[in-house]
Design an enzyme around this catalytic site. Structure first.
Site, PDB file in Angstrom:
ATOM      1  CB  SER A 198      -0.857   0.009   1.260  1.00  0.00           C
ATOM      2  OG  SER A 198      -1.434   1.284   1.471  1.00  0.00           O
ATOM      3  CE1 TYR A 210      -3.987  -2.454   5.562  1.00  0.00           C
ATOM      4  CE2 TYR A 210      -3.747  -0.103   5.116  1.00  0.00           C
ATOM      5  CZ  TYR A 210      -3.942  -1.402   4.667  1.00  0.00           C
ATOM      6  OH  TYR A 210      -4.074  -1.645   3.321  1.00  0.00           O
TER       7      TYR A 210
HETATM    8  N1  LIG Z   1      -8.766  -0.619  -0.876  1.00  0.00           N
HETATM    9  C1  LIG Z   1      -7.689   0.111  -0.626  1.00  0.00           C
HETATM   10  O1  LIG Z   1      -7.751   1.360  -0.516  1.00  0.00           O
HETATM   11  C2  LIG Z   1      -6.345  -0.565  -0.532  1.00  0.00           C
HETATM   12  C3  LIG Z   1      -5.202   0.212  -0.727  1.00  0.00           C
HETATM   13  C4  LIG Z   1      -3.949  -0.381  -0.620  1.00  0.00           C
HETATM   14  C5  LIG Z   1      -3.851  -1.736  -0.349  1.00  0.00           C
HETATM   15  N2  LIG Z   1      -4.972  -2.472  -0.148  1.00  0.00           N
HETATM   16  C6  LIG Z   1      -4.815  -3.904   0.167  1.00  0.00           C
HETATM   17  O2  LIG Z   1      -5.392  -4.675  -0.851  1.00  0.00           O
HETATM   18  C7  LIG Z   1      -5.819  -5.944  -0.332  1.00  0.00           C
HETATM   19  C8  LIG Z   1      -7.242  -6.223  -0.785  1.00  0.00           C
HETATM   20  O3  LIG Z   1      -8.108  -5.288  -0.166  1.00  0.00           O
HETATM   21  P1  LIG Z   1      -9.425  -4.748  -0.872  1.00  0.00           P
HETATM   22  O4  LIG Z   1      -9.301  -3.286  -0.963  1.00  0.00           O
HETATM   23  O5  LIG Z   1      -9.714  -5.522  -2.108  1.00  0.00           O
HETATM   24  O6  LIG Z   1     -10.500  -5.049   0.277  1.00  0.00           O
HETATM   25  P2  LIG Z   1     -11.837  -5.928   0.277  1.00  0.00           P
HETATM   26  O7  LIG Z   1     -12.723  -5.532  -0.853  1.00  0.00           O
HETATM   27  O8  LIG Z   1     -12.363  -5.797   1.670  1.00  0.00           O
HETATM   28  O9  LIG Z   1     -11.320  -7.415   0.022  1.00  0.00           O
HETATM   29  C9  LIG Z   1     -10.653  -8.154   1.011  1.00  0.00           C
HETATM   30  C10 LIG Z   1     -10.695  -9.619   0.656  1.00  0.00           C
HETATM   31  O10 LIG Z   1      -9.994 -10.355   1.657  1.00  0.00           O
HETATM   32  C11 LIG Z   1     -10.829 -11.393   2.185  1.00  0.00           C
HETATM   33  N3  LIG Z   1     -10.491 -11.574   3.590  1.00  0.00           N
HETATM   34  C12 LIG Z   1     -10.515 -10.637   4.573  1.00  0.00           C
HETATM   35  N4  LIG Z   1     -10.164 -11.175   5.749  1.00  0.00           N
HETATM   36  C13 LIG Z   1      -9.902 -12.487   5.509  1.00  0.00           C
HETATM   37  C14 LIG Z   1      -9.497 -13.582   6.338  1.00  0.00           C
HETATM   38  N5  LIG Z   1      -9.328 -13.433   7.656  1.00  0.00           N
HETATM   39  N6  LIG Z   1      -9.324 -14.803   5.777  1.00  0.00           N
HETATM   40  C15 LIG Z   1      -9.530 -14.951   4.438  1.00  0.00           C
HETATM   41  N7  LIG Z   1      -9.905 -13.962   3.613  1.00  0.00           N
HETATM   42  C16 LIG Z   1     -10.091 -12.750   4.151  1.00  0.00           C
HETATM   43  C17 LIG Z   1     -12.251 -10.866   1.976  1.00  0.00           C
HETATM   44  O11 LIG Z   1     -13.233 -11.889   1.872  1.00  0.00           O
HETATM   45  P3  LIG Z   1     -14.078 -12.434   3.143  1.00  0.00           P
HETATM   46  O12 LIG Z   1     -14.542 -11.236   3.913  1.00  0.00           O
HETATM   47  O13 LIG Z   1     -15.163 -13.287   2.566  1.00  0.00           O
HETATM   48  O14 LIG Z   1     -13.101 -13.260   3.889  1.00  0.00           O
HETATM   49  C18 LIG Z   1     -12.101 -10.183   0.608  1.00  0.00           C
HETATM   50  O15 LIG Z   1     -12.168 -11.145  -0.414  1.00  0.00           O
HETATM   51  C19 LIG Z   1      -5.621  -5.855   1.186  1.00  0.00           C
HETATM   52  O16 LIG Z   1      -4.409  -6.483   1.528  1.00  0.00           O
HETATM   53  C20 LIG Z   1      -5.525  -4.352   1.448  1.00  0.00           C
HETATM   54  O17 LIG Z   1      -4.754  -4.090   2.582  1.00  0.00           O
HETATM   55  C21 LIG Z   1      -6.215  -1.922  -0.253  1.00  0.00           C
END
Ligand SMILES: NC(=O)c1ccc[n+]([C@@H]2O[C@H](COP(=O)([O-])OP(=O)(O)OC[C@H]3O[C@@H](n4cnc5c(N)ncnc54)[C@H](OP(=O)(O)O)[C@@H]3O)[C@@H](O)[C@H]2O)c1
Length: 270
Positions: A151, A164
């Site tokens: 990130s 985080y």
């Molecule tokens: N969105 C942003 O602004 C952003 C920016 C930089 C980096 N990121 C990173 O990108 C990655 C993806 O995030 P996203 O933005 O796509 O968020 P998201 O839409 O909330 O997706 C998160 C995914 O992870 C799964 N997950 C969460 N906790 C879990 C657990 N304990 N065991 C197994 N699966 C789990 C969720 O499915 P379930 O809830 O069904 O388990 C979902 O499929 C993360 O690592 C986040 O830190 C995000």
């Protein structure tokens, strides 16, 4: 945004036949899984919610001749990680995408230590275990790719999202070093470090994002960078945010992030 036919062929040839995508039910993981399906890779889709995974698997297999397996497990538990590894046995896996992750926000002293430790397990420990297992496999087979979700908060301390940001600094540092160590084995490692993206992330992290990218704006740049870069800052907004801070000393970046994250979490202090 769509991959060109050349890019699809490159991904399939270099990283097929199968890709594992954790966190594939939503947001960035779902976008990457969709692009990989378009490129013709078979998929192991992972997340906790089995119904969501079934829905995604149905959508992705419609009009495509790819195989899809789903694995529902919580990677904050060791059994949840083992389940992913077991699901891969006997398959020709060439790509691991670790997108399962989440954030917390607010004053560190106000947060629950249990949820902070759980986040550390999901964002770091599970990512480490999966990366270790599959990098050994990939090194043995002398080919493979690993995409780890970092990130823009990985590059400096970030007040109001302290733990985080620290988990993402861990991911970023691990990926940078593994990219060098694994290169002689034909294994490509990429840290993907986006700015704010509109996904399920902000709701779970209890953050208000005023500007954000769409997942569809970052999936293609991430996949195009695999095998070509060590770190990708996907999307124009990410580049503007990171490059505008590039010449600022680290202490000042932290104060700027205090203001930025303070704005995103101000509602928690009203
Ligand atoms: N969105 C942003 O602004 C952003 C920016 C930089 C980096 N990121 C990173 O990108 C990655 C993806 O995030 P996203 O933005 O796509 O968020 P998201 O839409 O909330 O997706 C998160 C995914 O992870 C799964 N997950 C969460 N906790 C879990 C657990 N304990 N065991 C197994 N699966 C789990 C969720 O499915 P379930 O809830 O069904 O388990 C979902 O499929 C993360 O690592 C986040 O830190 C995000």
């Amino acid at each position: 945004m769509q991959l060109s036919n050349n890019e699809k062929n490159r991904l399939l040839t270099k990283y097929g036949e199968w890709a594992i995508v954790t966190g594939a039910s939503s947001g960035i993981g779902l976008e990457l899984a969709t692009q990989l399906a378009d490129a013709g890779l078979n998929l192991i889709l992972h997340a906790r919610n089995v119904e969501k995974l079934q829905e995604v698997a149905q959508q992705l297999s419609a009009n495509r001749t790819i195989d899809i397996k789903i694995v529902a497990s919580d990677v904050s538990e060791n059994e949840g990680i083992d389940k992913i590894i077991q699901s891969a046995q006997g398959l020709n896996i060439g790509l691991l995408v670790v997108s399962a992750g989440y954030g917390t926000s607010g004053l560190f002293i106000d947060g629950s230590i249990h949820s902070e430790i759980n986040m550390l397990k999901v964002n770091c420990e599970a990512l480490l275990s999966l990366t270790h297992y599959f990098s050994q496999q990939f090194a043995q087979q002398k080919r493979g790719g690993i995409i780890l979700m970092s990130s823009m908060v990985a590059f400096q301390g970030t007040p109001y999202s302290a733990n985080y940001a620290a988990t993402k600094a861990y991911v970023q540092t691990l990926a940078e070093a593994l990219a060098v160590e694994l290169k002689p084995y034909g294994v490509d490692v990429l840290a993907a470090a986006p700015g704010p993206v509109a996904t399920g992330f902000s709701q779970r992290a209890n953050m208000h994002m005023s500007m954000s990218l769409k997942p569809s704006e970052i999936g293609v740049p991430i996949l195009k960078a695999l095998g070509r870069k060590t770190t990708v800052l996907p999307g124009l907004l990410t580049k503007i945010l990171v490059y505008s801070l590039r010449t600022v000393p680290r202490w000042a970046k932290i104060r700027i992030m205090e203001k930025v994250m303070g704005g995103m979490t101000a509602h928690q202090r009203k």
